[in-house]
Write an enzyme that holds these catalytic residues in place. Structure first.
Site: not given
Ligand code: G3P
Length: 218
Positions: A81
């Site tokens: 990623k």
């Molecule tokens: O995989 C990255 C994404 O899940 C970020 O999630 O919950 O930190 O906005 P969050």
């Protein structure tokens, strides 16, 4: 559609990934820190026939490329990623020229997703809830990306990420999103419904009262 588990919790990975036909595991530096995980151990825990997405830290083109290759050397199931920053996009393009498949992460708009796909990203990850946190519609943004890719036959998958609740996930699933990655907490809510459990208890108690058995007894 494909489900991924957004987690670096070894126990949850072992619990969910094989058992529920989850396509793979996604992680990022924050998730690894939160789950007190280790990159090498994560590679070991994720089954080899499941994809494992791991993210670079460097934001210099050469650094991103070097980290990508290092991560990829850890296992054949690893997809890297790369944040869709200006340098990230440059690195995605160079890596594509070398035949390396990447995921452009941290996507906040359709035009950014199109740019990432144009640079050669094999996947884009729109951040649904983080877009909602900016007072915009994250579900709509992810679906716009999916619709545009389909209509223009762009060879790039949408792996939607960053969810706060299952309503967001549901809207994407019923509208044909390629893939979602969800946290272990949301995965648990998706898999377990207490009403199903109550219904099962009723079936078993009726059966037991009638037959004295708690199996079909065949
Ligand atoms: O995989 C990255 C994404 O899940 C970020 O999630 O919950 O930190 O906005 P969050």
């Amino acid at each position: 559609m494909d489900f991924y588990l957004d987690s670096a919790d070894y126990q949850k990975i072992t619990e969910y990934v094989e058992a529920y036909h989850i396509k793979g595991v996604t992680s990022n530096p924050t998730i690894i820190v939160k789950d007190k995980a280790d990159i090498l151990k994560l590679v070991e825990v994720v089954p080899k026939d499941k994809e494992l997405f791991m993210q670079v830290i460097s934001d210099e083109v050469e650094g991103i490329m070097a980290e990508t290759k290092k991560l990829m050397s850890l296992g054949k199931n690893i997809i890297v990623k790369i944040p869709a920053s200006p340098n990230g996009l440059k690195a995605i393009k160079k890596l594509k020229e070398e035949g390396i498949k990447t995921l452009a992460t941290g996507i906040y708009s359709v035009e950014q997703a199109l740019m990432a796909a144009n640079c050669g990203a094999a996947y884009v990850a729109p951040y649904v809830n983080r877009i909602c946190d900016l007072e915009m519609d994250g579900v709509k943004a992810a679906l716009e990306i999916q619709k545009t890719f389909k209509e223009q036959q762009i060879d790039c998958k949408v792996l939607a990420a960053s969810f706060k609740n299952l309503m967001q996930v549901k809207e994407l699933l019923i509208n044909g999103i390629d893939a979602v990655t969800i946290s272990a907490d949301l995965m648990e809510k998706l898999i377990y419904n207490k009403n199903t459990e109550y219904a099962v208890k009723d079936f078993v108690s009726a059966w037991k009262e009638y037959t004295g058995k708690d199996t079909l007894g065949l």
